[in-house]
Scaffold this active site. Structure first.
Site, PDB file in Angstrom:
ATOM      1  N   LYS A 109      31.050  51.199  38.541  1.00 49.09           N
ATOM      2  CA  LYS A 109      29.691  50.633  38.681  1.00 49.09           C
ATOM      3  C   LYS A 109      28.724  51.682  39.205  1.00 49.09           C
ATOM      4  CE  LYS A 109      31.683  46.093  39.013  1.00 49.09           C
ATOM      5  NZ  LYS A 109      33.088  46.379  39.329  1.00 49.09           N
TER       6      LYS A 109
HETATM    7  O1  LIG Z   1      31.595  40.659  37.580  1.00 51.86           O
HETATM    8  C1  LIG Z   1      32.567  41.351  37.839  1.00 51.86           C
HETATM    9  C2  LIG Z   1      32.596  42.714  37.644  1.00 51.86           C
HETATM   10  C3  LIG Z   1      33.747  43.401  37.897  1.00 51.86           C
HETATM   11  N1  LIG Z   1      34.856  42.789  38.365  1.00 51.86           N
HETATM   12  C4  LIG Z   1      36.066  43.595  38.606  1.00 51.86           C
HETATM   13  O2  LIG Z   1      37.118  43.126  37.760  1.00 51.86           O
HETATM   14  C5  LIG Z   1      38.355  43.087  38.473  1.00 51.86           C
HETATM   15  C6  LIG Z   1      38.833  41.671  38.617  1.00 51.86           C
HETATM   16  O3  LIG Z   1      40.031  41.623  39.324  1.00 51.86           O
HETATM   17  P1  LIG Z   1      40.935  40.297  39.428  1.00 51.86           P
HETATM   18  O4  LIG Z   1      42.056  40.715  40.319  1.00 51.86           O
HETATM   19  O5  LIG Z   1      41.406  39.951  38.042  1.00 51.86           O
HETATM   20  O6  LIG Z   1      40.100  39.238  40.031  1.00 51.86           O
HETATM   21  C7  LIG Z   1      38.086  43.775  39.805  1.00 51.86           C
HETATM   22  O7  LIG Z   1      38.343  45.153  39.649  1.00 51.86           O
HETATM   23  C8  LIG Z   1      36.610  43.556  40.028  1.00 51.86           C
HETATM   24  O8  LIG Z   1      36.039  44.569  40.821  1.00 51.86           O
HETATM   25  C9  LIG Z   1      34.825  41.440  38.561  1.00 51.86           C
HETATM   26  O9  LIG Z   1      35.817  40.824  38.988  1.00 51.86           O
HETATM   27  N2  LIG Z   1      33.684  40.749  38.284  1.00 51.86           N
END
Ligand SMILES: O=c1ccn([C@@H]2O[C@H](COP(=O)(O)O)[C@@H](O)[C@H]2O)c(=O)[nH]1
Length: 301
Positions: A109
């Site tokens: 990001k």
């Molecule tokens: O809106 C957003 C943007 C980025 N993320 C990122 O995706 C993964 C989600 O991880 P999980 O363990 O599947 O919940 C994580 O790296 C976040 O920083 C997001 O969740 N939402």
């Protein structure tokens, strides 16, 4: 030269898989046989040992899912936390994923004013030793902050559009004078800017992040934006399921990938996969990825 978005769409179709496997090494969730709990008592002192364990963990996960995912998404925060050894672990993880012919989406990001955005783009997208294919960016600085990430047409950028977290609404849902929400305006901005970067598949190298946890908004955004490819995070650990992400795809089942990180990385901790045991965490991850892939394909049939 093949556009990033065409490479991604082609790999998705070859593997018939719309999943993205996050590589988010939450240290406290790691299996004890990979990372001894006592190392976490002093993370700063044990950075190198921890980073070595994380690399082994990631390599085993990558081996387990490489044939059923087009793309992996390392989340930079977890590597930055481990200092220089963590960054080395990140680069080696990416290099390993590239040996398996996976597309790497680096979740950092990043963004800043144009000149600094250019430095970020060079650091991550132009470093040939590292091999990152795409990066998540923040679009709120406007076009001069976004365009540097699009200069190389073999690389892509995923801009935050409507995020998956509960407080996404605080700012992204604010109403503008013209009646659009902030996220709708961001969507129009990304689609317009991305038109100069359209691949043969009809989608742009400028993609967007839209959370699985807001299915109503996801549906609305998909109908608003026909040339913006989506990364949809929020599946699994954040509560999103296959029915929630269906509307993020176009009518041919194209135009999006769905990310799960904890739900796959640490599947061995879930009751459903606990029979694998901690030592078989990679097998558990494979089973969870397989289930996710199938659920998404089934809902799109
Ligand atoms: O809106 C957003 C943007 C980025 N993320 C990122 O995706 C993964 C989600 O991880 P999980 O363990 O599947 O919940 C994580 O790296 C976040 O920083 C997001 O969740 N939402």
């Amino acid at each position: 030269m093949k556009y990033f978005i065409d490479q991604l769409q082609q790999k998705i179709e070859e593997k018939d898989s719309r999943i993205c496997v996050g590589l988010d090494p939450h240290l406290e969730m790691m299996p004890e046989n990979v990372l001894a709990a006592e190392l976490l008592e002093d993370i700063e002192t044990n950075q190198k040992e921890i980073a070595d364990s994380v690399l082994k963990f990631n390599q085993n996960l990558i081996d387990a899912v490489a044939d059923m995912t087009a793309v992996v998404k390392p989340q930079m925060a977890f590597y930055e936390k481990l200092g220089v050894p963590g960054m080395e672990c990140l680069w080696q993880t990416i290099a390993y994923a590239k040996t398996k012919d996976l597309i790497v989406l680096l979740d950092g990001k990043r963004n800043d004013i144009g000149s600094t955005a250019g430095a970020y783009a060079e650091a991550y997208l132009e470093n040939k030793k590292i091999g990152v294919d795409s990066i998540t960016i923040n679009p709120y600085l406007g076009s001069d902050g976004v365009l540097p990430f699009l200069e190389n047409k073999e690389k892509g950028a995923f801009a935050l559009l409507r995020t998956s977290n509960p407080s996404a609404v605080d700012l992204q849902d604010l109403k503008l004078d013209d009646g659009r929400t902030v996220y709708q305006a961001v969507g129009d901005f990304l689609q317009d800017l991305g038109r100069d970067y359209l691949g043969e598949c009809g989608y742009s190298n400028l993609a967007a992040v839209v959370g699985a946890t807001y299915p109503k908004e996801l549906k609305e955004i998909r109908s608003q934006l026909d040339s913006v490819f989506f990364l949809i995070p929020g599946f699994g650990a954040q509560g999103g399921g296959a029915a929630d992400i269906k509307a993020g795809f176009d009518e041919d089942g194209r135009g999006a990938v769905v990310n799960s990180s904890r739900g796959i990385n640490f599947a061995y901790r879930q009751e459903e996969y606990s029979y694998f045991g901690a030592e078989n965490y990679a097998k558990a991850a494979r089973a969870a990825a397989e289930k996710m892939k199938k659920e998404i394909n089934d809902v799109l049939k």
